[in-house]
Design a protein around this motif. Structure first.
Motif: not given
Length: 855
Positions: A526-536
């Motif tokens: 559903p999400t990728e941790a690094a991308e979610a951590e950066y963009w959210m």
């Protein structure tokens, strides 16, 4: 000098942006990020001016943040599932997927014409298996965490569309699409356990500082925390197995004014009684034809059925109350039973007067208000003051005294607990989220029903459970229910023959996590941790206030559930840092009448000077929300073709604060187009002017430039786009009138173009190139205002003589007070007033503001 030709320059720069990839979001560690998101659209096939306003606002913010050095995520997707597409496919004889994707392709072309700074590489549609397969995976995760369950529930049932409807899809008791009278039915449904988060969702609202207060209030009311009393009335000669009626009330202070007990038609007691009472069974069946929306129940005629049963009042066993089945009581709130206190509830009062039941006040206004207040039992209306208001208790639990409702409620709970009558409890109005829908065009629920194993989750390796393409809609109901090759599958657990769940998910599910998927839309999770951590989180969310309750509330729940399952970081449980709800775009309605007197509506494009092409005069109805049925819609493609996208963008930003409605007018669009042509002319004339040297007016123009930079920046930062536009109008006029030299004018013109670029990006790019700007103006660093240039060197002070303004002087801002006094005394108006030499009574200098002379 060339002319401003929007039709030529706009495609040119859209192509340049695409080729340069300037809007592709890139994760750059150490660089500040900014995530701006507009609520994604349903692909109906055509954009309207309301879309233009919504997405232009987000585009202004995105472009500004690019210019201020941020890594910007500005994505786009499609809320593509739902009953409208299924109904459209039935009407047109086309598969809903084909219809939906055709609409997406058409709307995407229209979006491209607007020149929006969207990262199309992240495009998603909720009807794509790539998207809903991950939604199914999360469903299984939620199920494992105990956040999804199945139970029987009373729902709104559309007998024509043969599907469950949310309360918001029921209008005046009828299905929003079919128009059929909605019925209440009991079905086995899937639910998200949003009620587990009731307290947390409520308390967290206090930390959403950048949300509109009205939206937070709407969410608070929907969650509806209340403290009340839970107790039971004992039944007198009740049927076997029923000796009491449990009641929850938020107004225990009115218990001494009770006159009846009401139960829902779906209450276990009502169901037990109807088995032996055909008349009651018929009444209950009629009640179940009503929807479950509270607003509908409030408006409906209050009807009841006297069961013949009585209950004993808990404080007086000789005091018996009749038990009615009532059509305005829902089973899924509280206990499905109430006690009626007609004096202090308008609904109860209407019911009591209809069935000639007692009306007894427990409190009245604290001051009595003799001659102005009529007690409800004497014919007055129900007295329902706010709980914070002090009233005089006639029958209270702390003696006859003046108390606020809240204090009296606390006293009543304490008294009842001390006397063994129930206990105080805290409840929430928020109910668990029913997500089952009996229709084809939605995300399949990934479970299988097996006679041996029961309900079995599908294995994740078998996801996505893809909707079959070869469906027919030649009979009512859910096409999945009669598709045997899709429906009939082996059990994932035992391998025996089993059947898939044929219900699909509510489309609110699709829109409750799309913001997170945009951070990594092609991920195999559903999400990728690094991308979610950066963009959210989403730094700025923009959309209509009509989504202020359910969409936002469900998204807040989903973010928490996703965190619980490891799909979002703890920092993202409140996914939207700032929320902005924009106003609508309105237009006049043009109407004539046919031979039978029926209204006939006409498109704005068919009306000129109040007349149709054949000379028929139209009736002009004041501006209202654009509606296809009233034909007061403006096609943005027509506007773009006639004036250009920048005209449409500038207009929707300029006339009104963005949170308010804006009226679209043809004259306004034409005036906007003329202004942009004026900007073109001013800048190109500056470029073509002969070289000259510095001039005295240079400093004034550059000072005006820095003030404009400051004001426009503040306007964008605060969502005051209309104030930014107004400032740019003023700056344009100052530039046109300035007698500064060419070098100063070129510097000011470059600043003007940059400041306009978020609003009118195509015009800005073309003029930037004309001015010799380096690269794309879209990527140029945002201009900064020099604080020193924001302070005027001189100030004009009005001179008041005996309270009336008679003159003014212009002096250096830092001039000493005694020097100002000397200048004032030599002013001609002051000299005349002093009649040649007399001294003033008082001479008051307010530095930087005014001079008062008292004679």
């Amino acid at each position: 000098m060339s002319r401003y030709a929007a039709s030529e320059i706009e495609p040119k720069w859209q192509k340049a942006w695409d080729e340069a990839g300037v809007f592709a979001a890139k994760r750059v560690e150490g660089k500040p990020k900014y995530y701006v998101l507009e609520m994604f659209p349903y692909p109906s096939g055509d954009l309207h001016i309301g879309h233009v306003r919504n997405y232009t606002m987000g585009d202004v913010v995105a472009r500004y943040k690019i210019a201020t050095g941020h890594a910007v995520l500005h994505p786009m997707g499609w809320d593509a599932f739902g009953l409208p597409a299924e109904n459209a496919s039935i009407e047109r004889g086309i598969h809903p997927g084909v219809w939906t994707r055709q609409n997406i392709a058409n709307m995407k072309k229209q979006f491209a014409m607007l020149g929006l700074s969207l990262d199309w590489s992240r495009e998603l549609a909720t009807c794509d298996p790539e998207y809903y397969g991950q939604q199914q995976a999360m469903f299984l995760d939620f199920l494992e965490k105990g956040l999804v369950y199945r139970k029987n529930a009373v729902v709104n049932w559309d007998p024509v569309d043969m599907t469950v409807l949310a309360n918001e899809q029921v209008e005046d008791g009828k299905g929003w699409r079919s128009g059929a009278q909605v019925e209440r039915r009991e079905l086995t449904q899937w639910f998200f356990k949003i009620s587990d988060y009731s307290e947390e969702l409520l308390e967290a609202l206090d930390r959403l500082d950048n949300w509109p207060d009205k939206v937070k209030l709407m969410q608070r009311n929907w969650i509806g925390k209340s403290r009340g009393l839970q107790f039971a009335f004992s039944l007198v000669d009740g049927p076997e197995g029923h000796d009491r009626v449990e009641v929850y009330t938020t107004r225990p202070d009115t218990l001494l004014g009770a006159s009846f007990v009401g139960i829902s038609p779906d209450h276990p007691l009502a169901k037990a009684l109807e088995k032996a009472n055909a008349e009651l069974a018929e009444f209950n069946a009629e009640c179940r034809k009503m929807g479950t929306a509270e607003e509908e129940l409030e408006k409906a005629e209050k009807r009841g059925f006297d069961t013949g049963l009585r209950v004993r009042h808990p404080f007086d066993t000789a005091w018996e109350l009749p038990v009615y089945v009532a059509n305005f009581i829902l089973m899924d709130y509280g206990t499905g039973a109430i006690f009626g206190c007609p004096a202090h509830d308008a609904r109860d009062l209407e019911f009591a007067r209809k069935y000639e039941l007692p009306v007894v006040s427990t409190f009245a206004p604290a001051m009595g208000e003799a001659g102005t207040f009529i007690l409800p039992e004497n014919g007055g209306p129900a007295y329902v003051p706010p709980k914070t208001e002090t009233v005089r208790y006639i029958k209270g639990f702390a003696g006859d005294e003046a108390q606020t409702g809240n204090d009296a409620i606390d006293a009543a709970i304490a008294f009842c607990e001390a006397n063994g009558v129930g206990h105080g409890v805290t409840k929430f109005r928020l109910r668990d989220w029913g997500l089952s829908r009996q229709r084809y065009w939605g995300c399949p629920i990934p479970v299988v029903h097996c006679e041996s194993c029961g309900v079995v989750p599908e294995k994740k390796e078998n996801l996505p459970v893809v909707l079959p393409e070869d469906v027919t809609f030649d009979r009512p109901g859910n096409a999945l229910s009669w598709h045997p090759t899709w429906r009939d599958v082996p059990c994932p657990s035992c391998g025996k023959p089993a059947q898939r769940e044929t219900d699909t998910m509510d489309t609110f599910v699709d829109s409750s996590w799309y913001f997170a998927r945009f951070t990594s839309p092609r991920a195999e999770t559903p999400t990728e941790a690094a991308e979610a951590e950066y963009w959210m989180n989403v730094d700025q969310y923009i959309g209509g206030v009509e989504h202020a309750i359910l969409h936002l509330l469900y998204s807040r729940f989903f973010a928490r559930a996703m965190h619980a399952c490891g799909h979002l970081p703890a920092s993202a449980i409140e996914p939207f840092d700032a929320l902005f709800t924009q106003g609508m775009v309105t237009h006049e309605i043009y109407m004539t009448r046919d031979a039978n007197g029926r209204a006939v509506y006409h498109l704005p494009s068919a009306v000129k000077d109040g007349k149709l092409a054949d000379g028929t005069e139209v009736e002009i109805i004041p501006s209202a929300k654009m509606s296809k049925s009233k034909k007061n819609v403006v096609d943005p493609v027509d506007i773009i073709n006639q004036y250009g996208a920048d005209t449409a963008r500038w207009f929707v930003l300029s006339d009104s604060p963005p949170e308010r409605d804006v009226e679209w007018t043809a004259s306004g669009a034409e005036a906007t187009s003329k202004h942009l042509a004026r900007v073109w002319r001013i800048v190109t004339e500056i470029v073509e002017a002969p070289e000259d040297g510095a001039k005295p007016a240079d400093k004034d123009l550059l000072r005006e430039m820095h003030k404009a930079i400051h004001d426009v920046t503040m306007g964008i930062e605060s969502f005051g786009f209309n104030t930014s536009v107004a400032r740019l109008y003023a700056f344009t006029s100052a530039l046109q009138k300035s007698e500064a030299g060419k070098a100063a004018k070129l510097e000011a013109a470059k600043a003007l173009v940059q400041l306009m670029s978020p609003m009118t990006p195509h015009l800005a790019e073309e003029l930037w190139s004309v001015l010799g700007g380096e690269g794309l103006v879209t990527e140029a660093a945002w201009p900064k205002a020099d604080p020193a240039m924001l302070i005027d060197d001189e100030v004009t002070l009005p001179i008041q003589i005996n309270g009336k303004r008679r003159s003014e002087i212009t002096v250096p801002r830092d001039m000493a007070k005694d020097e100002i006094e000397s200048l004032v005394m030599s002013d001609a108006a002051v000299v005349r007033a002093l009649e040649g030499g007399a001294s003033p009574k008082k001479l008051i200098v307010v530095p930087g503001r005014i001079v008062n002379v008292v004679i």
